[in-house]
Design an enzyme around this catalytic site. Structure first.
Site, mmCIF file in Angstrom:
data_model
loop_
_atom_site.group_PDB
_atom_site.id
_atom_site.type_symbol
_atom_site.label_atom_id
_atom_site.label_comp_id
_atom_site.label_asym_id
_atom_site.label_seq_id
_atom_site.Cartn_x
_atom_site.Cartn_y
_atom_site.Cartn_z
ATOM 1 N N ASP A 37 -38.384 -14.881 23.090
ATOM 2 C CA ASP A 37 -38.953 -15.592 24.234
ATOM 3 C C ASP A 37 -40.005 -16.620 23.830
ATOM 4 O O ASP A 37 -40.493 -17.375 24.677
ATOM 5 C CB ASP A 37 -39.566 -14.601 25.229
ATOM 6 N N ILE A 95 -31.290 -13.138 18.287
ATOM 7 C CA ILE A 95 -31.121 -12.271 19.458
ATOM 8 C C ILE A 95 -30.017 -12.785 20.376
ATOM 9 O O ILE A 95 -29.095 -12.045 20.745
ATOM 10 C CB ILE A 95 -32.448 -12.150 20.241
ATOM 11 N N CYS A 104 -30.844 -16.128 33.458
ATOM 12 C CA CYS A 104 -30.739 -17.320 32.607
ATOM 13 C C CYS A 104 -29.427 -17.326 31.835
ATOM 14 O O CYS A 104 -28.989 -16.301 31.323
ATOM 15 C CB CYS A 104 -31.900 -17.361 31.615
ATOM 16 N N ARG A 133 -31.315 -11.166 35.934
ATOM 17 C CA ARG A 133 -30.752 -10.074 35.153
ATOM 18 C C ARG A 133 -31.548 -8.779 35.314
ATOM 19 O O ARG A 133 -30.974 -7.678 35.242
ATOM 20 C CB ARG A 133 -30.703 -10.478 33.674
ATOM 21 N N ARG A 188 -39.854 -18.818 37.899
ATOM 22 C CA ARG A 188 -39.461 -17.436 37.656
ATOM 23 C C ARG A 188 -40.422 -16.731 36.703
ATOM 24 O O ARG A 188 -40.487 -15.498 36.706
ATOM 25 C CB ARG A 188 -38.039 -17.378 37.079
ATOM 26 N N LYS A 232 -44.670 -10.913 33.431
ATOM 27 C CA LYS A 232 -43.417 -10.922 34.181
ATOM 28 C C LYS A 232 -42.484 -9.820 33.702
ATOM 29 O O LYS A 232 -41.949 -9.047 34.508
ATOM 30 C CB LYS A 232 -42.732 -12.279 34.032
ATOM 31 N N ASN A 233 -42.269 -9.729 32.396
ATOM 32 C CA ASN A 233 -41.309 -8.761 31.877
ATOM 33 C C ASN A 233 -41.747 -7.328 32.111
ATOM 34 O O ASN A 233 -40.910 -6.428 32.236
ATOM 35 C CB ASN A 233 -41.064 -9.007 30.389
ATOM 36 N N ARG A 256 -24.909 -11.439 27.446
ATOM 37 C CA ARG A 256 -25.829 -10.309 27.436
ATOM 38 C C ARG A 256 -25.192 -9.146 28.186
ATOM 39 O O ARG A 256 -25.548 -8.853 29.322
ATOM 40 C CB ARG A 256 -27.175 -10.704 28.050
ATOM 41 N N PRO A 257 -24.211 -8.476 27.599
ATOM 42 C CA PRO A 257 -23.508 -7.412 28.298
ATOM 43 C C PRO A 257 -24.402 -6.203 28.523
ATOM 44 O O PRO A 257 -25.421 -6.033 27.851
ATOM 45 C CB PRO A 257 -22.354 -7.080 27.344
ATOM 46 N N ILE A 258 -23.986 -5.343 29.466
ATOM 47 C CA ILE A 258 -24.772 -4.156 29.771
ATOM 48 C C ILE A 258 -24.117 -2.901 29.209
ATOM 49 O O ILE A 258 -24.403 -1.796 29.659
ATOM 50 C CB ILE A 258 -24.999 -4.017 31.293
ATOM 51 N N ASP A 259 -23.256 -3.059 28.211
ATOM 52 C CA ASP A 259 -22.555 -1.889 27.683
ATOM 53 C C ASP A 259 -23.512 -0.854 27.115
ATOM 54 O O ASP A 259 -23.276 0.359 27.245
ATOM 55 C CB ASP A 259 -21.531 -2.312 26.626
ATOM 56 N N LEU A 260 -24.634 -1.280 26.510
ATOM 57 C CA LEU A 260 -25.583 -0.315 25.965
ATOM 58 C C LEU A 260 -26.296 0.454 27.066
ATOM 59 O O LEU A 260 -26.603 1.642 26.904
ATOM 60 C CB LEU A 260 -26.596 -1.015 25.058
#
Length: 427
Positions: A313, A335, A123, A99, A405, A22-23, A128-132
């Site tokens: 995970d 994490i 989830c 996400r 999912r 999946k990933n 889990r910000p997207i700043d990076l």
């Protein structure tokens, strides 16, 4: 809404096929945005997230064609063609569902020079910000602005310049996004402290097959020389190491013996090492993995970490398995800060678990009991299934859309190796 019913107590035994990852699939699919030519992905799992990502690509102007599985694969074959992009905006109504949708940001700005993407969902396992993602894209030439829950990225002059970025912490998604953006930049890019997950290796290998120039694949430093264009390719999605680890825990908790068919053991060293430490016998048989248990499970001390460490995970599935170990296990989640939401559901069935911040102490018990429980996220859902396999009586798991999912044909696979499990509707 569907529910899954499990009547515990059966020992799992037999062969269980492992699907495409999946990933990896959700990282490979947006690569099709980088070329006008078709990209064909084999061994693509039948999952709700894959379908949702396909719908998102359709909205951007991609055509998608799905074929059945080939004999050597377990999933589908999908051909994606982005001959002409008709939109560069990923809207909230699709992105909110998962996400991974943020991964269209890099390829859109790489090819079209602009992208507008809603902030992602998925989830609810913590902040889990997207700043990076944004800082890395900015470092290779993107101009960014945020407004009304969207991020708009543009490449001055229509094409990214390339550049250098060092991640302050390892980020899988941000590494994937910046790599996809950088392959079509005017100049070179150097990405340091890059994530090294096998799924990123899979991504880089597909991009190279499409004509990208990437060196350092599998290391923490990626050198990318931008090219003018990419071409199409046919590529096989790697096997799902998280699915394989999940079913290994299921076999172990039941004292069973299950041969996992079509795995890549080299991608699973941390999981395999943890299984062996818990008293599980793991035997490599070519591309298969035989997992068996002949004695009591042993307690573990585990801490999640970026690859090649123990995967976050896999934390929930190991926690479920360790509920039946002889002694106290200590799990530390480094994490995500909110990834113990499965603990109350396990405790309702007799598990002895204490959570102290990011650390959970799991004291093994002699028996678990069946009870109605509610899934909260993808991997937590699987932990409830694993516990249900040994619980006395019936376990009823609701909100199984989380499972859909990430686990293809779960009931079918588990039934084939002896589990008493079925899916039922409310009607």
């Amino acid at each position: 809404m569907d529910r899954i019913l499990i009547r515990g107590g059966n020992r799992l035994s037999g062969r269980l096929p492992i699907s495409g990852a999946k990933n990896a699939a959700l990282t490979l699919m947006p690569c099709a945005l980088l070329t006008e030519e078709p990209v064909t992905l084999r061994n693509l799992p039948r999952l709700a997230d894959v379908d949702s990502f396909g719908h998102l690509l359709n909205q951007l102007g991609c055509s998608t064609r799905i074929e059945g599985a080939r004999p050597e694969d377990f999933g589908r074959v999908m051909t994606i063609r982005a001959g002409k992009l008709t939109a560069t905006e990923a809207p909230y109504d699709i992105v909110r569902k998962m996400r991974a949708s943020i991964l269209v940001l890099g390829p859109l700005i790489g090819r079209a020079g602009e992208a507008t993407v809603s902030l992602p969902g998925g989830c609810a396992i913590g902040n889990r910000p997207i700043d990076l993602h944004l800082k890395a894209l900015e470092a290779i030439g993107a101009s960014l602005e945020m407004a009304a829950g969207y991020v708009k990225a543009t490449a001055p002059g229509g094409r990214l310049s390339g550049g250098k970025y060092t991640f302050p912490i390892v980020s899988v998604g941000a590494t994937e996004n910046v790599v996809m953006a950088a392959v079509l930049a005017k100049g070179g890019s150097r990405i340091e402290n890059a994530a090294r997950e096998p799924e990123i290796v899979d991504l880089c290998n597909l991009l190279v097959a499409m004509g990208a120039k990437i060196s350092g694949i599998g290391t923490e430093t990626l050198e990318i020389e931008g090219v003018d264009r990419l071409h199409g390719a046919t590529y096989r999605v790697m096997p799902d190491r998280i699915e394989a680890g999940s079913y290994a825990c299921a076999a172990a908790i039941t004292g069973g013996s299950v041969e996992l068919v079509g795995v890549k053991a080299a991608d699973m060293h941390a999981t395999i090492d943890a299984l062996i430490a818990a008293g599980v016998t793991v035997e490599e048989r070519g591309e298969n993995l035989l997992v068996s248990v002949s004695g009591p499970l042993q307690p573990l001390t585990l801490s999640t970490a970026p690859y090649p460490g123990f995967a976050t995970d896999m934390q929930a599935q190991f926690m479920a398995m360790l509920c039946m170990a002889q002694g106290a296990s200590v799990l530390t989640e480094t994490i995500f800060e909110n990834r113990y939401m499965h603990v109350p559901a396990l405790a309702r069935r007799g598990a002895n678990i204490e959570v102290h911040g990011r650390t959970a102490v799991v004291r093994g018990v002699e028996r678990l009991t069946g009870a109605p429980v509610m899934a909260t996220d993808l991997r937590a859902s699987m932990s409830l299934i694993i516990a249900g396999l040994v619980a006395d009586g019936e376990t009823q798991v609701s909100r199984v859309y989380h499972l859909d999912r990430g686990y293809e044909r779960l009931e079918e696979k588990l039934s084939a190796v002896g589990a008493d499990i079925e899916r039922v509707g409310d009607g």
